[in-house]
Design an enzyme around this catalytic site. Sequence first.
Site, short mmCIF file in Angstrom:
data_model
loop_
_atom_site.label_atom_id
_atom_site.label_comp_id
_atom_site.label_asym_id
_atom_site.label_seq_id
_atom_site.Cartn_x
_atom_site.Cartn_y
_atom_site.Cartn_z
N ASN A 66 21.30 17.80 50.35
CA ASN A 66 20.34 18.53 51.18
C ASN A 66 19.89 17.57 52.28
O ASN A 66 19.10 16.66 52.03
CB ASN A 66 19.13 18.96 50.31
CG ASN A 66 18.03 19.59 51.14
OD1 ASN A 66 18.23 19.93 52.31
ND2 ASN A 66 16.85 19.76 50.54
N LYS B 103 18.10 18.18 54.74
CA LYS B 103 16.77 18.53 55.27
C LYS B 103 16.81 18.55 56.80
O LYS B 103 17.82 18.92 57.37
CB LYS B 103 15.70 17.59 54.71
CG LYS B 103 15.79 17.47 53.19
CD LYS B 103 14.56 16.89 52.57
CE LYS B 103 14.82 16.60 51.10
NZ LYS B 103 13.62 16.44 50.30
N HIS C 204 13.59 26.17 48.06
CA HIS C 204 13.31 24.74 47.89
C HIS C 204 11.78 24.55 47.86
O HIS C 204 11.06 25.28 48.53
CB HIS C 204 13.93 23.95 49.05
CG HIS C 204 13.88 22.46 48.83
ND1 HIS C 204 12.75 21.72 49.09
CD2 HIS C 204 14.80 21.59 48.35
CE1 HIS C 204 12.99 20.45 48.78
NE2 HIS C 204 14.24 20.35 48.34
N GLU D 281 9.93 22.53 49.27
CA GLU D 281 9.32 22.31 50.59
C GLU D 281 9.13 23.64 51.31
O GLU D 281 8.18 23.83 52.06
CB GLU D 281 10.19 21.34 51.41
CG GLU D 281 10.06 19.92 50.88
CD GLU D 281 11.26 19.02 51.11
OE1 GLU D 281 12.12 19.36 51.95
OE2 GLU D 281 11.34 17.98 50.43
N GLU E 112 14.43 21.43 39.98
CA GLU E 112 13.85 20.34 40.76
C GLU E 112 12.37 20.20 40.44
O GLU E 112 11.54 20.92 41.02
CB GLU E 112 14.04 20.62 42.25
CG GLU E 112 15.48 20.69 42.69
CD GLU E 112 15.66 20.21 44.12
OE1 GLU E 112 16.52 19.35 44.32
OE2 GLU E 112 14.94 20.67 45.02
N GLY F 7 11.75 13.45 46.54
CA GLY F 7 11.42 12.52 47.63
C GLY F 7 10.37 11.50 47.26
O GLY F 7 9.82 10.81 48.11
N SER G 250 15.11 12.85 43.36
CA SER G 250 15.36 11.40 43.42
C SER G 250 16.59 10.97 42.63
O SER G 250 16.63 9.88 42.05
CB SER G 250 14.11 10.61 42.96
OG SER G 250 13.01 10.91 43.80
C1 PEP Z 1 15.82 17.72 47.48
O1 PEP Z 1 15.43 17.71 48.64
O2 PEP Z 1 16.26 18.75 46.99
C2 PEP Z 1 15.73 16.47 46.72
C3 PEP Z 1 16.06 16.50 45.44
O3 PEP Z 1 15.32 15.38 47.40
P1 PEP Z 1 15.38 13.85 46.86
O4 PEP Z 1 16.74 13.64 46.27
O5 PEP Z 1 15.14 13.02 48.08
O6 PEP Z 1 14.30 13.72 45.83
#
Ligand code: PEP
Length: 255
Positions: free
Chosen positions: A13, A15, A98, A100, A170, A176, A216
């Site tokens: 992703n 972003k 997501h 976000e 997630e 993040g 992460s």
């Molecule tokens: C994501 O944006 O779906 C995500 C898992 O980000 P990160 O790996 O940076 O935690």
Amino acid sequence: MNKDLRKTVIAGNWKMNKTRPEAKALIDEIKPFAAGSGCEVAVCVPFTNIETVVEAVKGTDIKVGAQNVHFEKSGAFTGEISADMLVETGAEYVIIGHSERRQYFGETDETVNKRVKAALAAGLVPIMCVGELLWEREAGITEEVLARQIKLDFAGFAAGEVKRTVIAYEPVWAIGTGKTATSEQAGEACGLIRSVIAKLHGKAAADAVTVQYGGSMNAKNAAELLAQPDVDGGLIGGASLKAADFGEIIKAAGK
Ligand code: PEP
């Protein structure tokens, strides 16, 4: 059902990152890692990069995706993109719901449900994100939260539609933040999601559906997370912007 019979999907992703030349450079660096990897590799990029990346991955097995899609076919929805428009660009995947988008753009389980439905109808593979907030985990209601999201996000879906969706577990507190769920926490939550699907949509759908972990995930922790029997891949943010790190995760998934 044996985990090996489910599709393992490693999806990046990106972003809101990368100009077109930067996107081209990054995907060119990722390509060698995806070749013969033994898992499905997808990159979900900003809308403006889709065609650049689709062109760059021609002749490889890498799939390209978007990070959002609207549920209507067309109309007065300023700033939105329809599923058919995405298909036209060559995108095959789309991230939906997501955290976000839920946090900053008012995405709800109701709109996630509609977007996933529209994506499937257009032939896209939705990556539907679910996950608990930190206070929800601390309050001991993770199970309840995930069950509610799965129930609402897949409300009215046939088992065949559920099967064609990739689910990304997630935990919001791990996205993040550098805080990863332990492999046991990730495995347990992905297993729980599968059991809710079995109850609502049947065992065949639950056995076949790909459930990723995201939060992460990186080159160091990927192998342990991906070894969990109910974890069928990863949705990767930060580490997907570094080809070598993303490559290590792909390698870990292909083992
Ligand atoms: C994501 O944006 O779906 C995500 C898992 O980000 P990160 O790996 O940076 O935690």
